[in-house]
Design an enzyme around this catalytic site. Structure first.
Site, PDB file in Angstrom:
ATOM      1  CG  HIS A  93      39.743  40.335  44.671  1.00 31.97           C
ATOM      2  ND1 HIS A  93      40.727  41.194  45.123  1.00 31.97           N
ATOM      3  CD2 HIS A  93      39.464  40.743  43.406  1.00 31.97           C
ATOM      4  CE1 HIS A  93      41.013  42.086  44.195  1.00 31.97           C
ATOM      5  NE2 HIS A  93      40.272  41.829  43.131  1.00 31.97           N
TER       6      HIS A  93
HETATM    7  O1  RIB Z   1      36.887  44.061  45.328  1.00 31.03           O
HETATM    8  C1  RIB Z   1      36.828  42.684  45.012  1.00 31.03           C
HETATM    9  C2  RIB Z   1      35.499  42.114  45.341  1.00 31.03           C
HETATM   10  O2  RIB Z   1      34.491  42.760  44.561  1.00 31.03           O
HETATM   11  C3  RIB Z   1      35.364  40.615  45.008  1.00 31.03           C
HETATM   12  O3  RIB Z   1      34.465  40.025  45.902  1.00 31.03           O
HETATM   13  C4  RIB Z   1      34.782  40.615  43.624  1.00 31.03           C
HETATM   14  O4  RIB Z   1      33.998  39.440  43.363  1.00 31.03           O
HETATM   15  C5  RIB Z   1      33.873  41.809  43.704  1.00 31.03           C
HETATM   16  O5  RIB Z   1      32.657  41.388  44.282  1.00 31.03           O
END
Ligand code: RIB
Ligand code: CA
Length: 313
Positions: A242
């Site tokens: 992500h």
């Molecule tokens: O949904 C993904 C996000 O949530 C990313 O930033 C991961 O690090 C968590 O914080």
């Protein structure tokens, strides 16, 4: 000319890769500092993890500031099931030898934005938006001074990952997200719609290990650990990666596609709390407040990450 940036983050293995790849891109990103927020794990862990990361990258000069230890109004929701008890499970990183800077993360954001020429500092937000929203509330003048906010968060066509309708970062503090999305700052969001395309296959994880430096080894160990839950959940050939989409978007925007649309944040309903309601097809006359990145080039993304991690110790 490198873009000046503040990372606001809840490390988290994916946050770590985002920050490390930025530190491997000094010609494009000047990291002014890091403000830390509670999210994936409680604040004491996220602060320790941020300190470990700057030392891993050989950059103990980068100030790390502790911020909010909980959302505005809600109980903190954490994600140890994905990231492990410390939030940075996987590599055996040494305890930090440096300490967090004394100023609160929110004050660091405010003072840094005010100290630089208007329109030259961006916030790269990788976690719940509590710090960013508090900074805007405490110092409304920074909204007009910020160059941009580029955040990982939200989802629309890909739906939610922590509830059927909400992505974790927005879900944890939806009131903060509502403030940030309404602040009038040029905002780019990298939602699950694009991050789910960036799957860390075994070959891609191995490419980090093959670099042969301590940072590449640490990244491979991080992703090997954090993939476990998502591989089980999605059944894909790799877990989604992500937060590094934020760094890649800043340095290699041509890898991504999106459009400027209206995005509103659900805060009233418990069923859909934290949903990013994206008017992707323009069926309302709501203001277009977010550049919604819907897709990206996964091969190019991972090639970028490996190339930049290879520049670190
Ligand atoms: O949904 C993904 C996000 O949530 C990313 O930033 C991961 O690090 C968590 O914080
Ligand atoms: Ca994060």
């Amino acid at each position: 000319m490198a873009r000046k940036a503040i990372f606001d983050t809840d490390p988290g293995q994916d946050d770590a890769v985002a920050i490390l790849s930025a530190l491997g891109s000094p010609e494009e990103i000047e990291v002014l500092g890091i403000s830390v927020v509670a999210g994936n794990v409680p604040l004491h862990h996220t602060v320790a993890n941020a300190l470990k990361l700057v030392e891993l990258a050989g950059r103990p000069d980068i100030p790390v500031h502790a911020g909010a230890d909980r959302p505005f109004m809600r109980r903190l929701k954490t994600a140890e099931h994905v990231h492990g008890e410390t939030g940075l499970n996987g590599p055996d990183l040494p305890a930090p030898t440096i300490a967090a800077a004394p100023r609160h993360g929110v004050d660091f954001i405010i003072e840094t934005v005010r100290a630089h020429e208007a329109g030259t500092v961006s916030i790269l937000a990788l976690g719940p938006l509590t710090n960013v929203a508090l900074a805007i509330l405490k110092a409304p003048d920074i909204a007009a001074r910020l160059e941009a906010i580029v955040l990982m968060g939200g989802a629309y066509f890909e739906v939610g990952n922590i509830t059927p309708t909400a992505e974790f970062n927005i879900y944890v503090d939806p009131e903060a997200a509502k403030i940030v999305f309404a602040a009038g700052v040029p905002l780019t969001m990298l939602p699950l719609d694009v991050t789910h395309q960036m799957r860390a296959t075994e070959a891609r994880i191995e490419a980090f290990r093959a670099i042969g430096n301590r940072s590449g080894d640490a990244v491979a160990a991080m992703l090997s650990f954090s993939q476990g839950f998502d591989l089980q959940k999605y059944g894909w050939e790799g877990a989604p990666l992500h937060d590094p989409c934020v760094t890649a978007f800043l340095v290699r925007p041509e890898l991504f596609e999106g459009r400027l649309i209206n995005v509103e944040i659900e805060t009233a309903s418990e069923l859909t709390r934290g949903m990013t309601v994206a008017d992707y097809w323009g069926v309302t006359d709501r203001p277009k407040n977010a550049f919604f990145v819907r897709s990206g080039d996964a091969e190019g993304f991972y090639a970028f990450l490996a190339e930049r991690i290879a520049r670190l110790p």
